[in-house]
Write an enzyme that holds these catalytic residues in place. Sequence first.
Site, PDB file in Angstrom:
ATOM      1  N   ARG A 154      80.124  15.621  31.571  1.00 60.57           N
ATOM      2  CA  ARG A 154      78.718  15.560  32.000  1.00 60.57           C
ATOM      3  C   ARG A 154      77.815  14.854  30.991  1.00 60.57           C
ATOM      4  NH1 ARG A 154      78.132  21.888  32.473  1.00 60.57           N
ATOM      5  NH2 ARG A 154      79.250  21.586  30.488  1.00 60.57           N
ATOM      6  N   CYS A 165      80.517  14.695  22.467  1.00 61.63           N
ATOM      7  CA  CYS A 165      81.448  15.661  23.039  1.00 61.63           C
ATOM      8  C   CYS A 165      82.197  15.016  24.206  1.00 61.63           C
ATOM      9  CB  CYS A 165      80.687  16.895  23.514  1.00 61.63           C
ATOM     10  SG  CYS A 165      81.764  18.189  24.211  1.00 61.63           S
ATOM     11  N   HIS A 190      75.445  19.044  22.887  1.00 55.10           N
ATOM     12  CA  HIS A 190      74.709  19.302  24.126  1.00 55.10           C
ATOM     13  C   HIS A 190      74.693  20.788  24.436  1.00 55.10           C
ATOM     14  CE1 HIS A 190      78.275  20.094  26.763  1.00 55.10           C
ATOM     15  NE2 HIS A 190      78.873  19.356  25.838  1.00 55.10           N
ATOM     16  N   CYS A 234      77.640  23.626  25.921  1.00 58.05           N
ATOM     17  CA  CYS A 234      78.908  23.062  25.450  1.00 58.05           C
ATOM     18  C   CYS A 234      80.031  24.095  25.600  1.00 58.05           C
ATOM     19  CB  CYS A 234      78.789  22.636  23.988  1.00 58.05           C
ATOM     20  SG  CYS A 234      80.313  21.921  23.303  1.00 58.05           S
ATOM     21  N   ASP A 285      82.843  16.325  26.940  1.00 55.34           N
ATOM     22  CA  ASP A 285      82.365  16.870  28.216  1.00 55.34           C
ATOM     23  C   ASP A 285      82.029  15.739  29.195  1.00 55.34           C
ATOM     24  OD1 ASP A 285      80.605  18.055  30.267  1.00 55.34           O
ATOM     25  OD2 ASP A 285      80.641  19.830  28.987  1.00 55.34           O
TER      26      ASP A 285
END
Length: 206
Positions: A46, A42, A98, A101, A44
């Site tokens: 993080r 992803c 994750h 998400c 993202d």
Amino acid sequence: MTSINHLLVKNRSWATQQQWRDPNFFPQLAQAQKPNILWIGCSDSRVPAETIVRAQPGELFVHRNIANVVEEQDDNLMSVVQYAVEHLGIGAIVVCGHYGCGGIQSALSNRDTPSEDSLTRRLNSLRTTLERHLPFDAAARADEAAHLKKAVSANVQLQLNTLGETQLIQRAWRSNASLTLFGCIYDLHTGFLNVLEQRNAAGRVT
């Protein structure tokens, strides 16, 4: 200090430390890349692939998009997969989702939104796919956090299914039966990465 200047300062510090630890690090790295794993994750911020598994430069070949979606019609993704399989000879592909998400959450919460842009079309498509395959669980849906966790897991399995059924992977398995696909989940609250499922040319491996 602007954000890009901040990054440049960090880069100089990192590069200098690497050179101090191993003067041959960059000359050797510049010669060729030989990663053994393709990571589809992803976007993202993080969930940086190299950071969460402490990988060094050259260890992972990485593609990231919102909600780690695999579509055979996505030339960007499939060109990455083809290069990894046919030119780099990777031995494993990780599809990593994750918990927490935002892509999954947005896809499930934004209903009946007109497909006016690329992001909305992607989220609408993802929502339709998830709702078609996610088993109805009234108790879980009453608990939004639990429902989202199930949706994240279901999404990883769906994307793994899609990847395994692509012509490219089917062709790769005929010549390299040891190529293995892994569906993984990263937990933002603990930092732990866990394998949800794995598959090879023979099918699902438990």
